[in-house]
Design an enzyme around this catalytic site. Structure first.
Site, mmCIF file in Angstrom:
data_model
loop_
_atom_site.group_PDB
_atom_site.id
_atom_site.type_symbol
_atom_site.label_atom_id
_atom_site.label_comp_id
_atom_site.label_asym_id
_atom_site.label_seq_id
_atom_site.Cartn_x
_atom_site.Cartn_y
_atom_site.Cartn_z
ATOM 1 N N GLU A 97 0.848 -1.197 0.000
ATOM 2 C CA GLU A 97 0.000 0.000 0.000
ATOM 3 C C GLU A 97 0.882 1.244 0.000
ATOM 4 O O GLU A 97 1.954 1.263 0.599
ATOM 5 C CB GLU A 97 -0.957 -0.013 1.195
ATOM 6 C CG GLU A 97 -0.301 -0.243 2.571
ATOM 7 C CD GLU A 97 0.301 1.009 3.155
ATOM 8 O OE1 GLU A 97 -0.078 2.110 2.704
ATOM 9 O OE2 GLU A 97 1.140 0.899 4.055
ATOM 10 N N LYS A 146 8.425 -0.706 -2.094
ATOM 11 C CA LYS A 146 7.736 -0.108 -0.944
ATOM 12 C C LYS A 146 8.734 0.474 0.043
ATOM 13 O O LYS A 146 8.586 1.617 0.498
ATOM 14 C CB LYS A 146 6.868 -1.180 -0.263
ATOM 15 C CG LYS A 146 6.281 -0.762 1.075
ATOM 16 C CD LYS A 146 5.346 0.431 0.966
ATOM 17 C CE LYS A 146 4.711 0.733 2.314
ATOM 18 N NZ LYS A 146 3.883 1.948 2.271
ATOM 19 N N CYS A 149 5.294 3.876 9.323
ATOM 20 C CA CYS A 149 6.075 3.330 8.201
ATOM 21 C C CYS A 149 7.482 3.890 8.057
ATOM 22 O O CYS A 149 8.431 3.127 7.861
ATOM 23 C CB CYS A 149 5.307 3.547 6.894
ATOM 24 S SG CYS A 149 3.839 2.519 6.751
#
Length: 495
Positions: free
Chosen positions: A161, A220, A276
């Site tokens: 994501e 990512k 993150c």
């Protein structure tokens, strides 16, 4: 091509909940079930008070819940019925053992893989949605291969994501790109096409990128590392601006107009937070170390070092301006979430600044419009950065306010740590009258730039990131905070 008609998502957190809610809204003929072992969280998803705050999320959930969107604790049934299973569980940084403080802890990923293998039959597409280190899909595949029944066939995909909290629903409905990684085999390509078909219901084809699994996983980590790097870069320049008299906002605008650089993520502040950035950069550092790339590891480690430095530097400035002591002084801390439009506090700079000030004996009155008192107390009670063994310190030094004016009453200083728009609209004349004098405002997010003249006219001493506003007091401490005597040292990782 496999047609996906039933989706299961394991993990009802910040990724799984919003992602699957949008999929359900955009694909009304697909049944989406979000499962979690946490009964309280599932109960909240089924109520009018969702467990997370995200603009637009409530409307999306209410339009689909009970129709083709379901939240449940019955994990086994949801997995058995599903054509496609998302794994969206937490992958925290390890707190002990090999890789402590850097490597991702994959115990929840492994537990999901074993459970899926145990209860599944037929063909299943398993998609890692969580942020994972490179080659995590290979670990999942090895678990599947070791537990495969004759009637069972798994394909493992990577579909990271890229949503940002605060704009998650907009990001999901209008993504810059959707990345899908899988095996370069006929079966792998069919699985990729099945997931692509789900996204093509609302995402243009040219925005869906397909790669091999390893490229997807590394993309990512690299994306978050590059974004964190930009924030640390402009924060390093903010320190230089304060010494030279330049304004970091003007510098950021000047360099951001260069099309090769762009203006995004050039906002100086008290440092980045969230679930993150720090985790993924540290994960990248550990990966480089494990692959014998120490120079690369040191390069990315410095992104974290600058972020820690910015937090210490800001805290040191608060203490220095308050005559080198904040002991028993009331300080109003406005904002505790790591950014506006979310209630998420993970790795929030507010936590670190609060702890630095608490170590000096400051009495903190904290206000945030979306973070609950229990979460603030929990975050500040974690032993990770705590100095001293006094378990009652938080209850003695921290008050969580439900009104910003109450938080500021009789305070020596206001510290803005989250860029909530409401903080621009407060009645600062009223606040000033109720504060002790001299009254200080420390703007850690540069949201009061247009009010600096007005605030000084009222009587405030204004301090902000990357710019000189008020004349400095003679009591301001040395700006060298590389090894501050009055603040906890940064967590340095040996590379």
């Amino acid at each position: 091509m496999v047609q996906v008609k039933r989706i299961c998502c394991i993990g009802a957190g910040y990724v799984g909940g919003p992602t699957c809610s949008v999929i359900a809204q955009m694909c009304p003929d697909v049944t989406v079930t979000v499962v979690d072992v946490n009964e309280d969280r599932i109960r909240a998803w089924n109520s009018d008070s969702l467990p997370i705050f995200e603009p637009g999320l409530q409307e999306v959930v209410e339009s689909c819940r009970g129709v083709n969107l379901f939240f449940s604790t019955d994990i086994n049934t949801a997995v058995m019925d599903a054509d496609l299973v998302f794994i969206s569980v937490n992958t925290p940084t390890k707190t002990f053992g090999i890789g402590k403080g850097r490597a991702a802890d994959l115990k929840y990923i492994e537990a999901c893989a074993r459970r899926i293998a145990d209860v599944s039959t037929g063909c299943k597409i398993v998609v890692e949605k969580s942020t994972v280190p490179v080659r995590a899909a290979e670990s999942i595949r090895r678990i599947f291969n070791a537990n495969t029944k004759s009637s069972l066939n798994f394909q493992v995909l990577s579909n990271p994501e890229f949503l940002a909290e605060g704009t998650a629903i907009s990001d999901l409905k209008n993504p810059d790109r959707v990345l899908i990684g899988g095996d370069e085999t006929p079966e792998g390509r069919r699985a990729i096409e099945a997931l692509r078909a789900v996204y093509e219901r609302w995402v243009p084809k040219n925005k869906i990128i397909t790669t091999n699994t390893w490229s997807s996983e590394l993309s990512k980590l690299a994306a978050n590392a590059f974004l964190a790097q930009r924030i640390s870069s402009i924060n390093s320049i903010s320190a230089l601006c304060e010494v030279t008299g330049a304004d970091v906002e003007e510098v950021a605008h000047a360099i951001g107009t260069d099309q090769r650089i762009g203006s995004r993520f050039l906002k100086a502040s008290v440092g980045f937070g969230g679930s993150c950035f720090q985790k993924d950069v540290l994960n990248l550092v550990y990966l480089c170390e494990a692959l014998n790339l120490p120079e690369v590891a040191r390069y990315w480690q410095q992104v974290i070092e600058i972020n820690d430095y910015q937090r210490r530097r800001f805290s040191s400035r608060i203490i220095g301006c308050l005559f080198n002591t904040v002991t028993d002084k009331k300080i109003a801390l406005l904002g505790f979430a790591f950014k506006k439009n979310t209630g998420d506090t993970r790795e929030s700079s507010s936590i670190y600044i609060s702890r630095y000030l608490m170590d000096e004996g400051a009495r903190l009155h904290i206000y945030d419009p979306k973070v609950k008192k229990e979460q603030i107390v929990l975050d500040l009670s974690q032993p990770t950065l705590s100095h001293g063994d006094d378990p009652s310190r938080v209850s003695r030094l921290v008050t969580v306010s439900t009104d910003p004016y109450d938080a500021c009453k009789d305070a020596h200083a206001i510290v803005i740590c989250t860029e909530w728009d409401m903080f621009k609209e407060l009645d600062y004349e009223r606040i000033y009258k109720a504060m002790l004098k001299p009254a200080f405002i420390f703007d850690g997010r540069r949201i009061l730039d247009d009010l600096h003249d007005q605030l000084q006219h009222i009587g405030f001493q204004v301090e902000t990131i990357g710019k000189r506003v008020s004349q400095r007091s003679a009591f301001v401490a040395n700006t060298d905070v590389s090894q501050p005597d009055h603040l906890p040292p940064s967590k340095k990782t040996k590379v």
